[in-house]
Design an enzyme around this catalytic site. Structure first.
Site, short mmCIF file in Angstrom:
data_model
loop_
_atom_site.label_atom_id
_atom_site.label_comp_id
_atom_site.label_asym_id
_atom_site.label_seq_id
_atom_site.Cartn_x
_atom_site.Cartn_y
_atom_site.Cartn_z
N LYS A 181 -2.13 6.33 -2.30
CA LYS A 181 -0.81 6.19 -3.00
C LYS A 181 -1.22 5.44 -4.26
CE LYS A 181 2.07 3.65 -4.31
NZ LYS A 181 2.53 3.56 -5.80
N GLU A 256 -7.96 -6.40 -1.83
CA GLU A 256 -8.51 -6.82 -3.00
C GLU A 256 -7.58 -7.31 -4.15
OE1 GLU A 256 -11.70 -6.82 -3.16
OE2 GLU A 256 -12.42 -5.56 -1.27
N CYS A 290 -9.74 -7.11 -12.71
CA CYS A 290 -9.69 -8.37 -11.65
C CYS A 290 -10.84 -9.23 -11.83
CB CYS A 290 -9.36 -7.90 -10.45
SG CYS A 290 -10.67 -6.82 -9.74
N GLU A 387 -3.00 -15.71 -12.99
CA GLU A 387 -3.70 -14.55 -13.47
C GLU A 387 -2.68 -13.86 -14.53
OE1 GLU A 387 -3.80 -11.02 -10.98
OE2 GLU A 387 -5.88 -10.89 -11.71
O1 TXE Z 1 0.56 -4.16 -9.43
P1 TXE Z 1 1.00 -4.20 -8.02
P2 TXE Z 1 1.50 -4.61 -10.64
C1 TXE Z 1 -2.26 -8.09 -10.98
C2 TXE Z 1 -1.95 -8.55 -12.33
C3 TXE Z 1 -0.70 -7.90 -12.64
C4 TXE Z 1 0.01 -8.23 -11.19
C5 TXE Z 1 0.84 -7.14 -10.84
O2 TXE Z 1 -1.86 -9.91 -12.39
O3 TXE Z 1 -0.03 -8.41 -13.41
O4 TXE Z 1 -1.26 -7.95 -10.34
O5 TXE Z 1 0.63 -6.06 -11.20
C6 TXE Z 1 1.86 -0.72 -4.84
N1 TXE Z 1 3.94 -2.09 -0.56
N2 TXE Z 1 -3.10 -7.13 -10.83
O6 TXE Z 1 2.89 -5.02 -10.00
O7 TXE Z 1 2.44 -4.52 -7.65
C7 TXE Z 1 1.83 -0.14 -6.26
O8 TXE Z 1 3.08 1.05 -6.22
C8 TXE Z 1 3.01 -1.31 -0.67
C9 TXE Z 1 -4.39 -7.08 -9.97
O9 TXE Z 1 1.59 -3.74 -11.45
O10 TXE Z 1 -0.08 -5.09 -7.05
C10 TXE Z 1 0.40 0.06 -6.74
O11 TXE Z 1 0.20 1.15 -6.10
N3 TXE Z 1 2.54 -1.03 -1.85
C11 TXE Z 1 -5.10 -6.02 -9.74
C12 TXE Z 1 -0.34 -0.98 -6.06
O12 TXE Z 1 0.51 -1.41 -5.04
C13 TXE Z 1 3.18 -1.64 -3.19
C14 TXE Z 1 -4.70 -4.79 -10.43
C15 TXE Z 1 -0.57 -2.23 -6.86
O13 TXE Z 1 0.49 -2.62 -7.62
C16 TXE Z 1 4.29 -2.48 -2.67
C17 TXE Z 1 -3.44 -4.51 -10.41
C18 TXE Z 1 4.68 -2.62 -1.52
N4 TXE Z 1 5.60 -3.44 -1.19
C19 TXE Z 1 -2.46 -5.85 -10.70
N5 TXE Z 1 4.45 -2.87 -3.92
C20 TXE Z 1 -6.50 -6.09 -9.18
N6 TXE Z 1 -6.93 -6.89 -8.47
O14 TXE Z 1 -7.14 -5.34 -9.71
C21 TXE Z 1 3.60 -2.14 -4.91
N7 TXE Z 1 2.82 -1.49 -4.13
#
Ligand code: TXE
Length: 483
Positions: A181, A256, A290, A387
């Site tokens: 996904k 992660e 990250c 973050e």
């Molecule tokens: O990522 P999300 P977002 C951090 C960064 C950012 C914050 C939010 O601070 O501002 O996270 O980012 C899926 N059940 N990072 O909201 O939501 C979603 O579709 C299952 C750190 O854009 O964490 C996507 O495929 N899946 C980071 C994935 O989760 C779900 C990288 C990540 O999205 C879900 C990105 C649910 N309930 C953001 N909700 C890193 N550590 O590298 C969302 N998703």
């Protein structure tokens, strides 16, 4: 280079049982180009029905794939790597357009790493062995490591193909089938990968891709009773939701999550190297990695000198069109994310910080923000604890080693840290004392795919990389034979 010259960006699809298909409900949402703010394609708005179909396809493919000899699985993965390498330029341009990252970075980092991920796990499975334990002369135990079944792989938008392949490669190398996904914000290279695995001859159903929103498609995958494990990379808050949904169903879980990583620079460091590398660790990929070192701590005696040099180097960064080869910093992923980053810069001013350079959104279409350096804040400020995930760093002085360690450990995160010093003993002491999963001494983002990778506390649970990945994607079964 325009969107029109890359038709593949408009053609995003699900990939189920070897077929590129639309969402069952036929609904779509817009894919927005971060560097223009314009719609560049449509994304299937998948729901439980699509996840059900993908899980069913993965389950059908599992018996045969899990029994396929490792050498054959390895050959197929190597073929996938070769095809990614063949298409590297197109993949880099598409990744740049979809995520806003500079094409030069996609060429240097994202796409080569996707190739390396497949090659690494393709060959790793040829060198695997398992343990045997002799119980005196009474029994012989040996451990089988068997694939789990259909596994769910959820990846974020900052390193789309890089992180998706970091999960797909070990999962299928170990004999699992998978449902990936990708982030709803960066769906395109996952669809291109689907075409590549088909061309490579991977049996249908071994890799499936379900596009769509996290709260709908992602949640359905996490809750699905026939999905044996979830490997997730994303934000900490989302990680908590994934864990809450997966735990009652007893799925194996690897998380992660985010980071607020310290970059600790002692007075005896090689300043040229520390400044040049810190520019990368602060602003590569717009700070949307990250592992970025967003909290810079500098020993007081060199603090002002470091700030002057770092600010001067920051001002030289070229912010602009991600598809321009000369661009250093591209666009942030979305309007909402840009608003979040700008909000933290405003907060920094309210908390008493001084904006040494940057601080503003660029006055042009798309989601651009100036690389921003903030001084004068202390570890109790929100800006040093939450973050931001953008091109924004703080620089704070410290007095001595003890204070440097305390500052480094002052957040709830624990993903990575960099330490700059020429004193070997201090380097080892500080590395041992900082609570995080990865410590770099006099470098940053130097990755060996064999090493354990992951975070502590709010940065995650579990480790991936090398054998850790293959162990995560297998179940250990002990066989005890009485002698
Ligand atoms: O990522 P999300 P977002 C951090 C960064 C950012 C914050 C939010 O601070 O501002 O996270 O980012 C899926 N059940 N990072 O909201 O939501 C979603 O579709 C299952 C750190 O854009 O964490 C996507 O495929 N899946 C980071 C994935 O989760 C779900 C990288 C990540 O999205 C879900 C990105 C649910 N309930 C953001 N909700 C890193 N550590 O590298 C969302 N998703």
């Amino acid at each position: 280079m325009t969107v029109a010259s890359m038709p593949e960006v408009a053609r995003v699809a699900n990939f189920i049982g070897g077929e590129l298909v639309d969402a069952a409900g036929g609904e779509h949402f817009d894919n927005i180009c971060p560097s223009t703010g314009e719609v560049m394609g449509e994304v299937p708005d998948s729901d439980e029905r699509d996840v059900d179909a993908a899980v069913a396809a993965a389950k059908r493919a599992f018996p045969s794939w899990s029994r396929t000899p490792a050498a054959e699985r390895s050959t197929l993965l190597l073929k996938i790597a070769d095809l990614i390498e063949r298409d590297r330029e197109q993949l880099a341009r598409v990744e740049s357009l979809d995520s806003g990252k500079p094409v030069s970075l996609a060429r240097k980092l994202d796409i080569p790493r996707a190739v390396a991920n497949f090659r690494f796990f393709a060959t790793a499975i040829l060198h695997e062995s398992t343990e045997a334990h002799a119980t005196d002369t009474t029994a012989l135990n040996y451990t089988l490591r068997q694939p789990l079944g259909a596994v769910g792989l959820i990846s974020p938008w900052n390193l789309p193909l890089y992180l998706l392949s970091w999960k797909i490669a070990p999962a299928i190398a170990a004999g699992n089938t998978c449902i990936a996904k990708p982030s709803e914000l960066t769906p395109v290279t996952a669809t291109m990968l689907a075409r590549i695995v088909t061309e490579a001859g991977l049996p249908p159903g071994v890799v499936n891709v379900v596009q769509g929103f996290g709260a709908k498609a992602g949640r359905a995958l996490t809750c699905h009773p026939d999905v044996s494990a979830i490997s997730f990379t994303g934000g900490t808050v989302t990680g908590a939701a994934v864990a809450a949904n997966a735990a009652p169903r007893f799925k194996k879980l690897s998380l992660e999550l985010g980071g607020k990583n310290p970059n600790v620079i002692f007075a005896d460091a090689d300043l040229d190297d520390a400044v040049a590398t810190s520019i990368r660790s602060s602003f590569w990929n717009q700070g949307e990695i990250c592992l970025c070192g967003s909290r810079i701590f500098v020993e007081r005696s060199i603090h002002d000198r470091f700030v002057d040099r770092f600010v001067a180097a920051t001002k030289k960064l070229r912010v602009g069109d991600p598809l321009d080869d000369a661009t250093d910093v591209g666009a942030l992923i979305s309007e909402a994310h840009l608003a979040k980053v700008s909000g933290y810069v405003d907060l920094a001013s309210r908390e008493g910080g001084h904006i040494a350079t940057g601080g503003r959104r660029l006055d042009r279409p798309g989601f651009f923000h100036e690389p921003t350096v903030i001084t004068g804040l202390t570890c109790d400020c929100r800006v040093l604890n939450e973050e931001i995930f953008g091109p924004v760093v703080t620089i704070t002085p410290f007095e001595n080693e003890r204070e440097a360690i305390a500052f480094a450990n002052s957040t709830n995160y624990g993903l990575s840290a960099s330490v700059w010093t020429r004193d070997l003993q201090r380097a080892h002491r500080v590395a041992s004392a900082i609570d995080c999963g990865t410590i770099w001494i006099n470098t940053w983002l130097l990755r060996d795919l064999r090493v354990p990778f992951g975070g502590m506390r709010e940065s995650g649970v579990g480790r991936e990389g090398g054998w850790e990945s293959l162990r995560f994607f297998t179940e250990a079964k002990n066989v005890c034979v009485k002698l």
